[in-house]
Write an enzyme that holds these catalytic residues in place. Structure first.
Site, PDB file in Angstrom:
ATOM      1  N   ASP A  12       0.818  -1.232   0.000  1.00  0.00           N
ATOM      2  CA  ASP A  12       0.000   0.000   0.000  1.00  0.00           C
ATOM      3  C   ASP A  12       0.842   1.269   0.000  1.00  0.00           C
ATOM      4  O   ASP A  12       0.481   2.266   0.613  1.00  0.00           O
ATOM      5  CB  ASP A  12      -0.973   0.007   1.194  1.00  0.00           C
ATOM      6  CG  ASP A  12      -1.803  -1.254   1.242  1.00  0.00           C
ATOM      7  OD1 ASP A  12      -2.384  -1.595   0.211  1.00  0.00           O
ATOM      8  OD2 ASP A  12      -1.838  -1.911   2.302  1.00  0.00           O
ATOM      9  N   LYS A  15       1.782   2.078  -5.265  1.00  0.00           N
ATOM     10  CA  LYS A  15       2.425   1.567  -6.492  1.00  0.00           C
ATOM     11  C   LYS A  15       1.569   1.869  -7.720  1.00  0.00           C
ATOM     12  O   LYS A  15       2.083   2.220  -8.770  1.00  0.00           O
ATOM     13  CB  LYS A  15       2.659   0.056  -6.381  1.00  0.00           C
ATOM     14  CG  LYS A  15       3.696  -0.314  -5.355  1.00  0.00           C
ATOM     15  CD  LYS A  15       3.893  -1.812  -5.280  1.00  0.00           C
ATOM     16  CE  LYS A  15       2.762  -2.547  -4.603  1.00  0.00           C
ATOM     17  NZ  LYS A  15       2.617  -2.318  -3.164  1.00  0.00           N
ATOM     18  N   GLY A  39      -5.362  -4.978  -3.293  1.00  0.00           N
ATOM     19  CA  GLY A  39      -6.392  -3.997  -3.636  1.00  0.00           C
ATOM     20  C   GLY A  39      -5.810  -2.720  -4.199  1.00  0.00           C
ATOM     21  O   GLY A  39      -4.836  -2.201  -3.682  1.00  0.00           O
ATOM     22  N   HIS A  40      -6.371  -2.242  -5.294  1.00  0.00           N
ATOM     23  CA  HIS A  40      -5.960  -0.936  -5.781  1.00  0.00           C
ATOM     24  C   HIS A  40      -7.166  -0.196  -6.350  1.00  0.00           C
ATOM     25  O   HIS A  40      -8.053  -0.799  -6.926  1.00  0.00           O
ATOM     26  CB  HIS A  40      -4.817  -1.018  -6.796  1.00  0.00           C
ATOM     27  CG  HIS A  40      -4.928  -2.143  -7.781  1.00  0.00           C
ATOM     28  ND1 HIS A  40      -4.541  -3.428  -7.484  1.00  0.00           N
ATOM     29  CD2 HIS A  40      -5.378  -2.189  -9.044  1.00  0.00           C
ATOM     30  CE1 HIS A  40      -4.753  -4.208  -8.524  1.00  0.00           C
ATOM     31  NE2 HIS A  40      -5.272  -3.484  -9.491  1.00  0.00           N
ATOM     32  N   GLN A 225       1.956  -5.992  -2.876  1.00  0.00           N
ATOM     33  CA  GLN A 225       2.442  -5.986  -1.485  1.00  0.00           C
ATOM     34  C   GLN A 225       3.807  -5.272  -1.387  1.00  0.00           C
ATOM     35  O   GLN A 225       4.091  -4.417  -2.206  1.00  0.00           O
ATOM     36  CB  GLN A 225       2.497  -7.417  -0.917  1.00  0.00           C
ATOM     37  CG  GLN A 225       1.114  -8.054  -0.727  1.00  0.00           C
ATOM     38  CD  GLN A 225       0.600  -8.771  -1.955  1.00  0.00           C
ATOM     39  OE1 GLN A 225       1.336  -9.457  -2.638  1.00  0.00           O
ATOM     40  NE2 GLN A 225      -0.667  -8.621  -2.263  1.00  0.00           N
TER      41      GLN A 225
HETATM   42  P1  IMP Z   1      -2.251 -12.724   2.527  1.00  0.00           P
HETATM   43  O1  IMP Z   1      -1.403 -12.144   1.445  1.00  0.00           O
HETATM   44  O2  IMP Z   1      -3.736 -12.502   2.325  1.00  0.00           O
HETATM   45  O3  IMP Z   1      -1.927 -14.157   2.804  1.00  0.00           O
HETATM   46  O4  IMP Z   1      -1.896 -11.936   3.873  1.00  0.00           O
HETATM   47  C1  IMP Z   1      -0.620 -12.048   4.472  1.00  0.00           C
HETATM   48  C2  IMP Z   1      -0.168 -10.708   5.028  1.00  0.00           C
HETATM   49  O5  IMP Z   1       0.055  -9.800   3.959  1.00  0.00           O
HETATM   50  C3  IMP Z   1      -1.194 -10.018   5.933  1.00  0.00           C
HETATM   51  O6  IMP Z   1      -0.499  -9.307   6.936  1.00  0.00           O
HETATM   52  C4  IMP Z   1      -1.905  -9.094   4.983  1.00  0.00           C
HETATM   53  O7  IMP Z   1      -2.522  -8.033   5.665  1.00  0.00           O
HETATM   54  C5  IMP Z   1      -0.746  -8.634   4.122  1.00  0.00           C
HETATM   55  N1  IMP Z   1      -1.170  -8.197   2.783  1.00  0.00           N
HETATM   56  C6  IMP Z   1      -1.615  -8.961   1.786  1.00  0.00           C
HETATM   57  N2  IMP Z   1      -1.878  -8.233   0.695  1.00  0.00           N
HETATM   58  C7  IMP Z   1      -1.598  -6.966   1.011  1.00  0.00           C
HETATM   59  C8  IMP Z   1      -1.623  -5.736   0.265  1.00  0.00           C
HETATM   60  O8  IMP Z   1      -1.960  -5.666  -0.925  1.00  0.00           O
HETATM   61  N3  IMP Z   1      -1.221  -4.645   0.954  1.00  0.00           N
HETATM   62  C9  IMP Z   1      -0.785  -4.688   2.229  1.00  0.00           C
HETATM   63  N4  IMP Z   1      -0.740  -5.797   2.945  1.00  0.00           N
HETATM   64  C10 IMP Z   1      -1.130  -6.934   2.338  1.00  0.00           C
END
Ligand code: IMP
Length: 454
Positions: A12, A15, A39-40, A225
């Site tokens: 977040d 990007k 999410g974007h 991420q």
């Molecule tokens: P997962 O990717 O859903 O398995 O989540 C694993 C970790 O990555 C958690 O702490 C999520 O909150 C974080 N996370 C996953 N996708 C995002 C993103 O797009 N932005 C920020 N944090 C993310």
């Protein structure tokens, strides 16, 4: 020619905005890891689009590719494509045949395991990302290419689904439904395969991208991420299950590291920190829902910190795009950024959201950590040690709110002097030049210093 965009913190960092500003010269935008956890929000012709899987460039007439390093939920993919079509757009999205498929049992197990893990839970998006990468590594995954071949799909499902069902029912004691039913899954996913084939969406990703490059097209490799939630270089186990770091751009796209390395690798930095999910955060301010973490008083934690956190959270719209969860916020963390600059080999920086901090009297930065009595400039390799780090703060004079659109139009020198001092400190510490500065959420609100495609 490729340009790789990498989040240098916890995701977040903005990007999408950077992909957008350099996007005019781009023909193909490829994601190399992650799934519908990314999410974007994209604003195009005054309309807001919330996407979690389709690369944002696809809205602007670029080819959007989901690389082999991605995990793809076909349901989300087609929902997003259909929504865009209903709004009159015609996105061109390609999916790597080597990408793995997120199946309904992956989502179910993501939720079950998060609940079970309690304190070790990563606070995942519950989209089934982790369980799908687990199956990829366990050689029991289903790939996009398998959806095109019913016999292969059936064979894979017949092997794996009973194991998943037993795991849910016997290990975790849950009741299961159609998400663990082979026949139901076979019919549903065979149909997704037919649609992928009918629409000509599947590609051999590396070959496709290399051919486009050879034809003179510009390719952007977009990481989802961020570095500190990378499965190898992040704060394990509070991480995502893939490699957002620049090495992932090669492995997850099928382009060689030498091809990726010929282009720029741009680190996206948010001018402060925010994160969803759990785990330590040495420069955290306040907390969410009254969960104030116990910091050393030198960090400024306490009532004021809580207020400051709320201010930054609201000014920066720090609520999860996918989940709507309020994000935790903190001061910029330089050891985290030094770690990211090394792990990714950044050639340029895009520093975002300096407008969010405008109006604060002072802006602080975690310059280094004190860990077990020693001063350290980078992140320790274990998360337990990271949790023991106390940030040594450096204080900068704040800057006031100005007409940021005008600043973006005028260029770098129009940025308030105190903000430039802050930006140049970051660039000097990371020994990396600034390519862009984000001064607002809109497309026009970016100061472009360097264009990597020129
Ligand atoms: P997962 O990717 O859903 O398995 O989540 C694993 C970790 O990555 C958690 O702490 C999520 O909150 C974080 N996370 C996953 N996708 C995002 C993103 O797009 N932005 C920020 N944090 C993310």
């Amino acid at each position: 020619m490729t340009v790789t965009i990498v989040g240098s913190q916890l995701g977040d960092e903005g990007k999408g905005g950077v992909v957008d500003i350099y996007g005019d010269a781009v023909d193909v935008v490829a994601r190399y890891q992650g799934g519908d956890n990314a999410g974007h929000t994209v604003v195009h012709d005054g309309t807001k689009y919330k996407l979690s899987l389709v690369p944002s460039g696809a809205i602007r007439g670029k080819v959007g590719v989901l690389g082999n390093g991605c995990v793809v939920n076909p349901e989300t993919l087609f929902d997003e494509i259909d929504t865009l079509r209903e709004r009159g757009l015609d996105p061109d999205v390609r999916v790597a045949e080597r990408a793995h498929v997120i199946l309904p049992y992956h989502r179910a197990l993501d939720g079950i395991e998060e609940d079970e893990k309690a304190d070790l839970a990563a606070g995942t998006t519950k989209r089934g990302i982790g369980p799908t990468y687990e199956d990829k590594a366990g050689r029991r995954g289903v790939r996009i290419g398998d959806l095109l071949e019913p016999d292969v799909l059936r064979e894979r499902l017949e092997y794996v689904v009973p194991q998943k069902k037993a795991l849910a029912e016997e290990v975790f004691g849950k009741e299961t439904g159609e998400e663990f039913d082979v026949e139901h899954l076979f019919e549903t996913y065979r149909e997704y395969g037919e649609r992928l084939a009918e629409e000509g969406m599947t590609v051999d990703c590396g070959t496709y991208l290399q051919e486009r490059i050879d034809a003179g097209d510009n390719v952007m490799l977009e990481g989802a991420q961020g570095t500190s939630i990378d499965i190898d270089h992040g704060i394990y186990p509070y991480v995502t299950s893939s490699n957002p770091t620049a090495g992932g751009a090669s492995v997850g796209s099928g382009l060689g590291p030498t091809v990726v390395g010929q282009g720029d690798v741009i680190g996206i930095v948010k001018a402060y920190l925010s994160r969803v999910g759990t785990g330590p955060l040495p420069t955290e301010l306040g907390g969410v829902d009254g969960q104030t973490p116990d910091y050393d008083a030198t960090t400024g934690a306490g009532g004021d910190a809580e207020e400051l956190a709320t201010y930054i959270r609201d000014e920066g719209g720090e609520y999860g795009t996918v989940t709507g969860r309020p994000r935790r916020v903190g001061w910029l963390d330089m050891p985290m950024l030094r770690h990211a600059a090394r792990a990714n080999g950044f050639t340029g920086l895009a520093i975002n959201h300096i407008d969010v901090l405008a109006g604060l009297e002072e802006v602080k930065v975690g310059h280094s950590y004190r860990l077990d009595g020693e001063e350290t400039l980078t992140m320790p390799p274990t998360t337990e040690a990271w949790g023991r780090c106390e940030a040594t703060l450096k204080t900068f004079e704040g800057w006031s709110d100005v007409d940021w659109t005008a600043v973006a139009a005028e260029g770098y020198d129009a940025i308030p002097e105190a903000a430039r001092t802050y930006l140049e400190y970051i660039a000097d510490e990371l020994e990396t030049p600034i390519y862009a500065v984000g001064v607002g959420p809109g497309r026009e609100e970016t100061v472009i210093v360097e264009d990597p495609y020129e």
